[in-house]
Motif scaffolding. Sequence first.
Motif, PDB file in Angstrom:
ATOM      1  N   PRO A 344      16.579  -0.913  13.829  1.00 26.65           N
ATOM      2  CA  PRO A 344      15.687   0.088  13.247  1.00 26.65           C
ATOM      3  C   PRO A 344      14.554  -0.164  12.341  1.00 26.65           C
ATOM      4  N   GLU A 345      14.864  -0.891  11.224  1.00 22.89           N
ATOM      5  CA  GLU A 345      14.256  -1.525  10.221  1.00 22.89           C
ATOM      6  C   GLU A 345      12.977  -2.209  10.667  1.00 22.89           C
ATOM      7  N   GLU A 346      13.200  -2.902  11.813  1.00 29.40           N
ATOM      8  CA  GLU A 346      12.224  -3.755  12.206  1.00 29.40           C
ATOM      9  C   GLU A 346      11.188  -2.797  13.170  1.00 29.40           C
ATOM     10  N   ILE A 347      11.975  -1.890  13.649  1.00 25.07           N
ATOM     11  CA  ILE A 347      10.935  -1.031  14.806  1.00 25.07           C
ATOM     12  C   ILE A 347      10.269  -0.163  13.850  1.00 25.07           C
ATOM     13  N   ARG A 348      10.873   0.471  12.537  1.00 25.85           N
ATOM     14  CA  ARG A 348       9.947   1.112  11.500  1.00 25.85           C
ATOM     15  C   ARG A 348       9.092   0.654  11.115  1.00 25.85           C
ATOM     16  N   SER A 349       8.927  -0.593  10.644  1.00 27.93           N
ATOM     17  CA  SER A 349       7.733  -1.461  10.368  1.00 27.93           C
ATOM     18  C   SER A 349       6.650  -1.447  11.138  1.00 27.93           C
ATOM     19  N   LYS A 350       6.920  -1.675  12.437  1.00 27.06           N
ATOM     20  CA  LYS A 350       5.771  -1.669  13.593  1.00 27.06           C
ATOM     21  C   LYS A 350       5.039  -0.146  13.306  1.00 27.06           C
ATOM     22  N   TRP A 351       5.864   0.973  13.274  1.00 27.97           N
ATOM     23  CA  TRP A 351       5.403   2.056  13.238  1.00 27.97           C
ATOM     24  C   TRP A 351       4.409   2.528  11.940  1.00 27.97           C
ATOM     25  N   GLU A 352       4.939   1.861  10.904  1.00 28.28           N
ATOM     26  CA  GLU A 352       4.268   1.925   9.417  1.00 28.28           C
ATOM     27  C   GLU A 352       2.961   1.215   9.559  1.00 28.28           C
ATOM     28  N   ARG A 353       2.918   0.114  10.150  1.00 23.31           N
ATOM     29  CA  ARG A 353       1.799  -0.554  10.472  1.00 23.31           C
ATOM     30  C   ARG A 353       0.715   0.239  11.328  1.00 23.31           C
ATOM     31  N   LEU A 354       0.996   0.987  12.387  1.00 19.03           N
ATOM     32  CA  LEU A 354       0.298   1.899  13.001  1.00 19.03           C
ATOM     33  C   LEU A 354      -0.282   2.795  12.251  1.00 19.03           C
ATOM     34  N   PHE A 355       0.442   3.627  11.388  1.00 14.19           N
ATOM     35  CA  PHE A 355       0.095   4.784  10.452  1.00 14.19           C
ATOM     36  C   PHE A 355      -1.074   4.083   9.457  1.00 14.19           C
ATOM     37  N   GLU A 356      -0.536   3.049   8.831  1.00 14.70           N
ATOM     38  CA  GLU A 356      -1.800   2.349   8.048  1.00 14.70           C
ATOM     39  C   GLU A 356      -2.821   2.161   8.665  1.00 14.70           C
ATOM     40  N   ARG A 357      -3.103   1.731  10.147  1.00 22.27           N
ATOM     41  CA  ARG A 357      -4.538   1.700  10.357  1.00 22.27           C
ATOM     42  C   ARG A 357      -4.968   2.985  10.640  1.00 22.27           C
ATOM     43  N   LEU A 358      -4.213   4.097  10.910  1.00 17.76           N
ATOM     44  CA  LEU A 358      -4.744   5.417  10.987  1.00 17.76           C
ATOM     45  C   LEU A 358      -5.174   5.852   9.303  1.00 17.76           C
ATOM     46  N   GLY A 359      -4.968   5.254   8.262  1.00 17.28           N
ATOM     47  CA  GLY A 359      -5.288   5.630   6.997  1.00 17.28           C
ATOM     48  C   GLY A 359      -4.174   6.469   6.306  1.00 17.28           C
ATOM     49  N   VAL A 360      -2.836   6.620   6.823  1.00 11.59           N
ATOM     50  CA  VAL A 360      -1.711   6.966   6.191  1.00 11.59           C
ATOM     51  C   VAL A 360      -0.688   6.123   5.784  1.00 11.59           C
ATOM     52  N   ALA A 361      -0.383   5.827   4.384  1.00 18.19           N
ATOM     53  CA  ALA A 361       0.711   4.924   3.775  1.00 18.19           C
ATOM     54  C   ALA A 361       1.925   5.589   3.897  1.00 18.19           C
ATOM     55  N   ALA A 362       2.828   4.821   4.702  1.00 16.78           N
ATOM     56  CA  ALA A 362       4.444   5.293   4.515  1.00 16.78           C
ATOM     57  C   ALA A 362       4.755   5.010   3.229  1.00 16.78           C
ATOM     58  N   GLU A 363       6.130   5.162   2.958  1.00 22.05           N
ATOM     59  CA  GLU A 363       6.865   4.948   1.908  1.00 22.05           C
ATOM     60  C   GLU A 363       7.894   3.705   2.045  1.00 22.05           C
ATOM     61  N   ASN A 364       8.244   3.104   0.998  1.00 24.30           N
ATOM     62  CA  ASN A 364       9.373   1.946   1.062  1.00 24.30           C
ATOM     63  C   ASN A 364      10.671   2.573   0.400  1.00 24.30           C
ATOM     64  N   LYS A 365      11.603   1.777   0.350  1.00 24.59           N
ATOM     65  CA  LYS A 365      12.851   2.342   0.051  1.00 24.59           C
ATOM     66  C   LYS A 365      12.912   2.740  -1.613  1.00 24.59           C
ATOM     67  N   SER A 366      12.043   2.070  -2.191  1.00 25.28           N
ATOM     68  CA  SER A 366      12.114   2.505  -3.560  1.00 25.28           C
ATOM     69  C   SER A 366      11.041   3.634  -3.970  1.00 25.28           C
ATOM     70  N   GLY A 367      10.480   4.177  -2.772  1.00 23.06           N
ATOM     71  CA  GLY A 367       9.427   5.163  -2.925  1.00 23.06           C
ATOM     72  C   GLY A 367       8.041   5.020  -3.280  1.00 23.06           C
ATOM     73  N   GLU A 368       7.951   3.632  -3.103  1.00 19.04           N
ATOM     74  CA  GLU A 368       6.475   2.934  -3.397  1.00 19.04           C
ATOM     75  C   GLU A 368       5.909   3.112  -2.243  1.00 19.04           C
ATOM     76  N   THR A 369       4.248   3.148  -2.287  1.00 21.71           N
ATOM     77  CA  THR A 369       3.760   2.954  -0.956  1.00 21.71           C
ATOM     78  C   THR A 369       4.055   1.480  -0.390  1.00 21.71           C
ATOM     79  N   GLY A 370       4.134   1.690   0.752  1.00 22.52           N
ATOM     80  CA  GLY A 370       4.494   0.507   1.609  1.00 22.52           C
ATOM     81  C   GLY A 370       3.233  -0.182   1.985  1.00 22.52           C
ATOM     82  N   GLN A 371       3.377  -1.516   2.338  1.00 23.74           N
ATOM     83  CA  GLN A 371       2.242  -2.167   2.707  1.00 23.74           C
ATOM     84  C   GLN A 371       2.361  -2.753   4.055  1.00 23.74           C
TER      85      GLN A 371
END
Length: 371
Positions: A344-371
Amino acid sequence: MKLLFILGNAAGRGGTERVTCELANAFAGAANDVEILSPFGRNEAYFALSPSVKVTCLGLLEARGRLGRFGRISWALYRYCLRSKPDVVLVVDTIQFMFCLPWFWCLRAHFVCWEHFNLTTEHGSRFRTMARVAAAWWSDAIVVLTERDARAWRQRFAIGYRVQAIWNPIPRFDTRPSALAERSRIVLAVGRLTEQKGFDVLLRAWQQLSDSREDWILRIVGSGKDDAMLKRLARDLGVSESVVFVGQTKAVASEYRAASLYVMSSRWEGLPMTLLEAQYFGLPSIATDCPTGPREVLSGGSGWLVEPGDPRALSKGLAELLSRPEKRAEMSSAALENARRYVPEEIRSKWERLFERLGVAAENKSGETGQ
C-alpha cells in the motif's frame, strides 16, 4: 490534503470496495483527511477501515435509467461535496462521474476518475460508455489499472498524459504466508459467482482432470447470482465430491494460507485483486490471459497463463502444475517477491505524485507536506 472518495456502495463486498478501503486507510495513515461518500447501500463499510476514515451513506435508490433518481443522486452528491470542501474528489469507477457532471465545475476540487474495468468491458451499460467519454473530456485525471489499458484510453480519446496507470495495492493481512510444503492439497479460486469469473469453465476443466485430481480439493470462495447454477453444474459433471463451495467469508486469509495453488478463470478483468492476494500468500497461480490484469500480475514468473474460456487449456495447465511440486515451489518464491511491488505505501506514493501534478500536496506520516 482532504480526500473524498465517491464509492457507489461502501458496504459492497467486491474488489472495488476492498481496494478503495485499502487506499483510504493508506492515505489516512499518512495524516490526510479522508472521507468515503456512498450514495447507495448502508452507512458502513464491509471491509476494515481506519477509525479516522469517515464513511457517509446517503441512502439513495440507484438511478437504473430513471431521470428523477439521477437528479436526486446528483443533487445530493453536490450538496455534500459543497459542505465537505475536499481538495480532491476521487470518483471510484468512472460511471459515477456522470452524477458529478452537472456541477463538478462549481467546486474548487480536482476530480480524478478511478477506472476499475478495462476499456473493452462495458457490462452492457451505455451509461458507462457515456461516463467514460465525459471523464475523458472533463475530469482532471483518469487512473486505470494497467499500462495496456492506459494506452487504449490514449488511443481512443487522444488525451495523453491525463491517463495514468496505477496498480491496486494488496490489502494488509494479519496472517502471514505459510511455507508451501506445510499446505494442504487445495486448489483455491476466489471471486463473485457470476459469468465474468468463469467458474463454469473452471468446473469443466476440473472434471477433465479426471485421475490427475487424485486427492486434490477445489475450494471456491465467494457468492453471487450463479451460485445455484454452479452447484448444479458441479453435480452434473460428477465433481461435487472434490469441489467445496465455501460461500462469502471474511476469513479469506485462512483460505489463501491453506492452499497450494491458485486458479483464476475469468473471462475479463481490470486488475484482479484475488490474483494479487494470492501473490502475497506465495501461491503459484494459473490464470486466463484475459484482456488486462493477469498478464501484468504474473509477469515475474509466478504463474502460467491459458486461453480464456477454454476448459481444455485450463485443465492441461492445472494437470501439469498439480504433478510438479518443484515448479510450484519455484513459482511460490517468485510470487512472494512479486508481491512487494503492490504494498500500500508504494501505491500511495504513486497517487501522491499524481496529486502533486494537479497542484495538491498530500501529507506524510509526520503531518508535513509530502514531496
